[in-house]
Design a protein around this motif. Structure first.
Motif, mmCIF file in Angstrom:
data_model
loop_
_atom_site.group_PDB
_atom_site.id
_atom_site.type_symbol
_atom_site.label_atom_id
_atom_site.label_comp_id
_atom_site.label_asym_id
_atom_site.label_seq_id
_atom_site.Cartn_x
_atom_site.Cartn_y
_atom_site.Cartn_z
ATOM 1 N N ARG A 41 0.845 -1.210 0.000
ATOM 2 C CA ARG A 41 0.000 0.000 0.000
ATOM 3 C C ARG A 41 0.874 1.252 0.000
ATOM 4 O O ARG A 41 0.536 2.263 0.624
ATOM 5 C CB ARG A 41 -0.915 0.029 1.214
ATOM 6 N N ARG A 43 2.456 4.672 -0.955
ATOM 7 C CA ARG A 43 1.922 5.865 -1.613
ATOM 8 C C ARG A 43 3.027 6.888 -1.875
ATOM 9 O O ARG A 43 2.752 8.083 -1.983
ATOM 10 C CB ARG A 43 0.832 6.491 -0.737
ATOM 11 N N MET B 110 -3.315 -2.819 7.196
ATOM 12 C CA MET B 110 -4.682 -2.816 6.658
ATOM 13 C C MET B 110 -5.242 -4.235 6.579
ATOM 14 O O MET B 110 -6.446 -4.431 6.497
ATOM 15 C CB MET B 110 -4.705 -2.170 5.274
ATOM 16 N N ARG B 156 -10.620 7.454 5.540
ATOM 17 C CA ARG B 156 -11.344 6.180 5.672
ATOM 18 C C ARG B 156 -11.959 5.703 4.360
ATOM 19 O O ARG B 156 -12.202 4.516 4.177
ATOM 20 C CB ARG B 156 -12.424 6.318 6.755
ATOM 21 N N GLU B 157 -12.224 6.618 3.434
ATOM 22 C CA GLU B 157 -12.779 6.200 2.147
ATOM 23 C C GLU B 157 -11.724 5.425 1.343
ATOM 24 O O GLU B 157 -12.022 4.419 0.712
ATOM 25 C CB GLU B 157 -13.241 7.412 1.333
ATOM 26 N N LEU B 158 -10.489 5.917 1.374
ATOM 27 C CA LEU B 158 -9.435 5.306 0.571
ATOM 28 C C LEU B 158 -8.637 4.267 1.346
ATOM 29 O O LEU B 158 -7.914 3.461 0.762
ATOM 30 C CB LEU B 158 -8.486 6.390 0.041
ATOM 31 N N GLY B 159 -8.721 4.329 2.675
ATOM 32 C CA GLY B 159 -7.924 3.399 3.472
ATOM 33 C C GLY B 159 -6.447 3.733 3.473
ATOM 34 O O GLY B 159 -5.610 2.846 3.588
ATOM 35 N N VAL B 160 -6.120 5.031 3.317
ATOM 36 C CA VAL B 160 -4.713 5.450 3.332
ATOM 37 C C VAL B 160 -4.544 6.629 4.282
ATOM 38 O O VAL B 160 -5.509 7.308 4.634
ATOM 39 C CB VAL B 160 -4.218 5.856 1.922
ATOM 40 N N TYR D 19 -11.536 -10.353 2.821
ATOM 41 C CA TYR D 19 -11.409 -9.378 3.894
ATOM 42 C C TYR D 19 -11.510 -7.979 3.304
ATOM 43 O O TYR D 19 -10.747 -7.618 2.404
ATOM 44 C CB TYR D 19 -10.057 -9.566 4.583
ATOM 45 N N GLU D 21 -10.641 -4.436 3.664
ATOM 46 C CA GLU D 21 -9.681 -3.721 4.498
ATOM 47 C C GLU D 21 -10.160 -2.327 4.892
ATOM 48 O O GLU D 21 -9.564 -1.706 5.764
ATOM 49 C CB GLU D 21 -8.305 -3.672 3.840
ATOM 50 N N LEU D 22 -11.233 -1.853 4.303
ATOM 51 C CA LEU D 22 -11.782 -0.558 4.731
ATOM 52 C C LEU D 22 -12.693 -0.724 5.948
ATOM 53 O O LEU D 22 -12.753 0.151 6.813
ATOM 54 C CB LEU D 22 -12.545 0.112 3.584
#
Lengths: 173, 173, 173, 173
Positions: A41, A43, B110, B156-160, D19, D21-22
């Motif tokens: 993940r 970025r 994650m 929280r939308e992108l999980g980053v 799973y 992850e969000l």
């Protein structure tokens, strides 16, 4: 180009070895680094370039010159190089003697990523963190540690990297 | 104790979740951090202590006070904390307001390590590298990046995780 | 001994190869079959015996005689043999000519179990099912299929097993 | 259509859970069966059809009727059904009372394939072998064993399938 841009140079090594199920031998196909960054993940702003796909025992002086040239030409001030572990310290020395104004971190793996290597993902994480946080210089990131190029040696019996002072391990020599 | 000693504090989070095959639910048993350091061939001087094993959505002010106290009491100047991602920024803020003379890095995952998580090994690598190389302060290490505690937010939308300035994302807000 | 008792004979093969991270070579240590049965939640009455740990290209006539003797001596009427794929058909022929009153199934893998092999678990499942349900005879279980010993050949170009009639592939020859 | 043709009907179950992850929850996206057959180097003539993607605790009488209808309509004489383990015996009973001229094998997994499940690949292997070698009838393939539909029960305490005679376990009842 962002000042945070990181150049990732691929040279092969255990990192990228695969198992040929027809011959039972290990070989190189293409790099897994994009997959690894995706699974991590990650970025960061990273550009990946494959310079060669070889076992580091087979790396020649010309190969090292190519790596040095490519590091110099790159617009990036921060560079990570994936490399076989067996001659990583030699390439680090060539880069350390030739470049002073960039942060360059070499890393590798003891087990191929394709074989469920956990050290590859771990080492890649450490290398990308060290390259962002350390001052200019050439380093080797292995075993969770970061070694300046002048003071690192692979201990082939143990399969780990350790500190040396002028080529002598302060603990054993 | 070596000046290079690193304290690793475990609080749970997705990192350590497991699948209960009798109930089909996720739960905590014991931490996988020792296994992860072993697979990463990590040779750092690390002491692991489990403070709690909880989902970070359930973390209370008392839990955060316990983490703060334990960071203060630890003889280590460098501390990594594994933590659920959902309230990592809140714990980071408590530590950032309470401690100024240590380097503390929070990290998480994650995907559970047991589910073949690649981001866990990657994030652990980055956290251990940043904690060795950054000056005193409290940081969050996720997605290959390192954020000072005052300027991080989980999207929280992108999980980053992303940078914010005084609670505002400079890119979007 | 239960009539449902199954004897599992281990001879090595790709199934059990491991990666030596110090030398970068593949080697045999000990069999992974107990781990594999455990992960498969297998509840059959199985006894595992390791006869040898070799690459099937190196298997000699004496090795095959040993396997034949051990199959004859075993009190079990149902026997699974893990074997390298390169000469599996040769060992099957020796057993097929020497034993008529037992069900014997040979199986193997194209990728070592240690490298995240999915075909090893799959093939082991098929072999254990075929050995329970087929009449007396000697068979090769690969690629989801089951071949009588007289009519099987490994296609080395494709890395798959196929049917032959008197040594001739009915599709191509 | 080849007489060896096998119909694979997907209904969901732990096999195919993923799973998120969000949210940290388990959910269904699409089936992994094609991937699993590919990794198993399976060379059988198989057609895959997804009937539903649900947890078997939520399976209704209408869902079971749909499965029964689809089994009857299929031109294949050999059918494998992937199914959640919690009500597998109930669906097997509906099929067993409704179909007598086909070989139908239900199987499932205790751990999602995405979480590195080894029992999924193993169980799929056993189901595909049993469906090729057993006479007409409806069976459950789990734990390496194959149970006729009239004499199988999931032991929820142990998470394994066991034989029952008229609903009574001969070992314990």
């Amino acid at each position: 180009m962002s000042p945070d841009h990181i150049q990732l140079l691929v040279t092969g090594g255990t990192f990228d070895k695969e198992y040929n199920e027809l011959t039972g031998e290990l070989f190189f196909k293409s790099t897994h680094l994009p997959d690894m960054l995706h699974l991590g993940r990650c970025r960061l702003d990273i550009t990946i370039e494959t310079l060669m796909m070889i076992d580091s025992l087979e790396m020649t002086a010309a190969d090292r010159q190519l790596i040095l040239d490519r590091c110099r030409q790159s617009p990036a001030r921060r560079i990570v190089i994936t490399h076989g572990t067996d001659s990583m310290e030699d390439t680090a020395a060539v880069l350390g003697q030739g470049i002073v104004d960039k942060t360059i971190v070499l890393t590798g793996a003891m087990v191929p990523y394709q074989f469920g290597s956990s050290d590859g993902m771990f080492n890649l994480g450490t290398a990308l963190a060290f390259v962002q946080s350390l001052p200019s210089g050439v380093y080797v990131a292995m075993n969770g540690r970061c070694f300046p190029w002048r003071s690192v040696r692979k201990n082939r019996e143990l399969g780990v990297f350790e500190s040396v002072v002028d080529g002598v391990n302060p603990n054993t020599g």
